[in-house]
Design an enzyme around this catalytic site. Structure first.
Site, PDB file in Angstrom:
ATOM      1  CG  ASP A 290      -1.661   2.176  -0.587  1.00  0.00           C
ATOM      2  OD1 ASP A 290      -0.951   1.723   0.601  1.00  0.00           O
ATOM      3  OD2 ASP A 290      -1.545   3.467  -0.882  1.00  0.00           O
ATOM      4  NE  ARG A 292       1.603   3.570   0.336  1.00  0.00           N
ATOM      5  CZ  ARG A 292       1.742   4.563  -0.644  1.00  0.00           C
ATOM      6  NH1 ARG A 292       3.116   4.902  -0.874  1.00  0.00           N
ATOM      7  NH2 ARG A 292       0.834   4.678  -1.463  1.00  0.00           N
TER       8      ARG A 292
END
Length: 358
Positions: A290, A292
């Site tokens: 991930d 983000r």
């Protein structure tokens, strides 16, 4: 609504120009703190003619730079390194592409020996991620690098990343009545030192503990109605919940594919079609599971005067990231979308790999 603009420093201009060059699949010259210069170009844009030209440079030495995640997916022992180098002096172009791209022909993957990467070389891979490219670079040592390549000092890149990257600037605001929430307004935010634009939809009056959904963009699910994920359904359910509550906030972040960009997301889809789950697909492409950064959402909430929220989410990591960034999560409100034939494996991976609560 425009805020007074802060001056953009030379460092930010230089680093931004380097990212733009890489996005165009062009090379850059990276200047070390000690004055040394190395060339770097993305493997994604490498052609046979360019490779031949680079090998013909005076006293040239070539290395292939990969993330540790990509190397580990190849079965190579990286000892948990973030980045590794491979001697590319005699590697053929198909071999470089096969090492960099899990969708390339596996028969072209050669046996290689890993070398340690320097911190500045790790930065090159991060720049490639910023450019939404596969994080794989060919680095060139030569005393006569291509003159047309943009030059960037490592000191400028360090300054670029140490600045308030998520200094969020509100650009404009307009009324946007939606079904079930006619008293709504949409504000557009831009990262002062970046190019990404994010949105905040405020329904009704915010209050001191608003129901809030932080939603990462998903073109395939939100717009095209993909059945492979639950994103579009979650967006719809979140808007319904906020409308029913009479007020709330939807923050829409420009972070497609858990931060890897739409092109790499589609590459991950191809890997999923071969039986790989969504998280392992990101690792095989050379990214983290991930990529983000929810600090952006926290910065937007602070601009809206919000310090505490009731959060519509199934993701405990998102909650922890928001709290770490200075926003109190007073309550988690589940957001359960329907499962189906096409997204069952995806939701199962989210539960088992990332601890999503269903």
């Amino acid at each position: 609504m425009l805020e007074e603009s802060k001056p953009i420093t030379k460092a930010h201009l230089a680093a931004g120009r380097a990212v733009d060059q890489l996005r165009r699949q062009l090379g850059i010259v990276f200047q070390e703190d000690n004055g040394d210069r190395i060339g770097a170009c993305p493997v994604e844009g490498l052609t046979q003619d360019l490779l031949s030209d680079l090998r013909a440079l005076p006293k040239s030495r070539l290395h292939l730079l990969l993330t540790g995640a990509r190397a580990r997916s190849l079965g190579l022992d990286t000892k948990d390194a973030q980045a590794v180098r491979i001697d590319a002096q005699n590697l053929l172009l198909p071999a470089m592409q096969a090492l960099a791209d899990p969708l390339a022909d596996k028969k072209d993957i050669p046996k290689v020996t890993l070398l340690p990467a320097t911190p500045s070389q790790e930065m090159l891979l991060t720049l490639a991620k910023y450019a939404s490219l596969l994080p794989a670079m060919l680095i060139i040592e030569s005393n006569a690098l291509p003159e047309e390549w943009v030059s960037v000092a490592i000191a400028d890149v360090k300054a670029y990343w140490s600045a308030p990257m998520f200094d969020i600037v509100p650009l404009t605001k307009a009324a946007l009545p939606i079904g079930g929430g006619e008293q709504a307004a949409l504000t557009c935010f831009r990262e002062r030192y970046g190019t990404s634009v994010h949105l905040a939809l405020v329904v009704g009056k915010i209050g001191d503990n608003p129901l809030t959904r932080i939603h990462s963009s998903c073109v395939t699910g939100d717009i095209l109605g993909s059945l492979r994920c639950d994103c579009g359904n979650q967006l719809k359910l979140a808007l319904e919940a906020i409308s029913k509550a009479g007020s709330g906030i939807l923050i829409y972040l420009h972070q497609e594919g858990r931060g890897i960009g739409i092109t790499n997301k589609l590459r991950a889809y191809q890997l999923q079609e071969r039986g790989v789950d969504t998280y392992d697909a990101n690792l095989m492409l050379g990214f983290g599971e991930d990529e983000r950064d929810f600090s952006i959402a926290a910065a937007i909430l602070k601009k809206l005067g919000v310090s505490r929220i009731r959060m519509l989410t199934n993701n405990p990591h998102k909650m922890a990231a928001i709290e770490k960034a200075g926003i109190k999560v007073s309550e988690r409100v589940p957001l359960i979308a329907a499962t189906g034939e096409h997204n069952h494996a995806y939701l199962e991976a989210k539960s088992k790999k990332a601890g999503h609560l269903f």
